[in-house]
Enzyme design. Sequence first.
Site, mmCIF file in Angstrom:
data_model
loop_
_atom_site.group_PDB
_atom_site.id
_atom_site.type_symbol
_atom_site.label_atom_id
_atom_site.label_comp_id
_atom_site.label_asym_id
_atom_site.label_seq_id
_atom_site.Cartn_x
_atom_site.Cartn_y
_atom_site.Cartn_z
ATOM 1 N N SER A 182 63.235 46.978 -1.772
ATOM 2 C CA SER A 182 64.239 47.998 -2.050
ATOM 3 C C SER A 182 64.811 48.505 -0.737
ATOM 4 O O SER A 182 64.107 48.542 0.281
ATOM 5 C CB SER A 182 63.618 49.171 -2.817
ATOM 6 O OG SER A 182 64.524 50.250 -2.919
ATOM 7 N N TYR B 176 57.417 55.796 -3.828
ATOM 8 C CA TYR B 176 58.183 54.569 -4.048
ATOM 9 C C TYR B 176 58.610 53.969 -2.717
ATOM 10 O O TYR B 176 58.490 52.757 -2.503
ATOM 11 C CB TYR B 176 59.400 54.877 -4.919
ATOM 12 C CG TYR B 176 60.223 53.653 -5.281
ATOM 13 C CD1 TYR B 176 59.842 52.841 -6.339
ATOM 14 C CD2 TYR B 176 61.378 53.319 -4.574
ATOM 15 C CE1 TYR B 176 60.595 51.720 -6.691
ATOM 16 C CE2 TYR B 176 62.131 52.208 -4.912
ATOM 17 C CZ TYR B 176 61.738 51.412 -5.968
ATOM 18 O OH TYR B 176 62.478 50.307 -6.298
#
Length: 290
Positions: free
Chosen positions: A156, A169
């Site tokens: 990501s 995250y």
Amino acid sequence: MTTDAEIQTALPALASGNVAVITGAASGIGLAAAKRLAAMGMKIVLADIGGERLDEAARAVAAIGGQSAVLAVATDVSRAEDLDRLAERTSGTFGDVSLLMNNAGVGNNPGKPWENRDAWKRLLDINFWGVVHGVEAFAPRMLAAGKPGLIVNTGSKQGITTPPGNLAYNVSKAGVKTYTEGLAHALRNEPGANVAAHLLIPGFTFTGLTEGATEKPASAWTGEQVIDFMLASLLRGDFYILCPDNEATRPMDEKRMAWAIGDIIENRPALSRWHPDYKDAFAAFMTRSA
């Protein structure tokens, strides 16, 4: 436009009849990959948490590639034994694997750095350790087979620029980035290896992780767009598969990443992009021509 035949000639790991294993395959990017690769004639193994969603995904992929070319296996990637079992089921059903997509992930925010240890661990167990477990279960088999192979791990941009908002995250995806870089190095230095690793870095994509959205936002890409971009990037030999979206262009992403590494080089405060004293400097940096 590059045809599937041209892609498969250049990337023999994706040849018709070969086997692709995809975690997080019941929705989003994983399901888009499963459908696209099934249309290319590959045998597809869908791994995700068991239930109706996985069953529906398997039926959708089978409608494209045929029932005999699809295997759905209920899998919790946080459990190494589940990945080992997945590898055994895959080998027994289809034989050697040529593409592994470690794509499973969750985005539920456990909160501040000092809160909710169990939720932090659960997120990291899935997003980071799930990738490690997948590599441990499949990479030795892929290397032993001696055939062309690809391992694609889903990272990501949040693991690179680490914006405030969901620290757990960010930590997990920063770990995936570093791990995949090291994996690529290890594979290319493994004698006789014919397996390569790549890091998929989606932009804003409408998936099961998209918070608060029941339909695709205008700025988001679809999972299908991400997979088309991934295939084109693999064809070029890219390690970093850095996807844009309908809002963030590659030049914009490059500047954001350059600013992030500049925090270290220039000894600015951590995450200075969001520091009030650097708001104007960052805005000026983003509008500066290359």
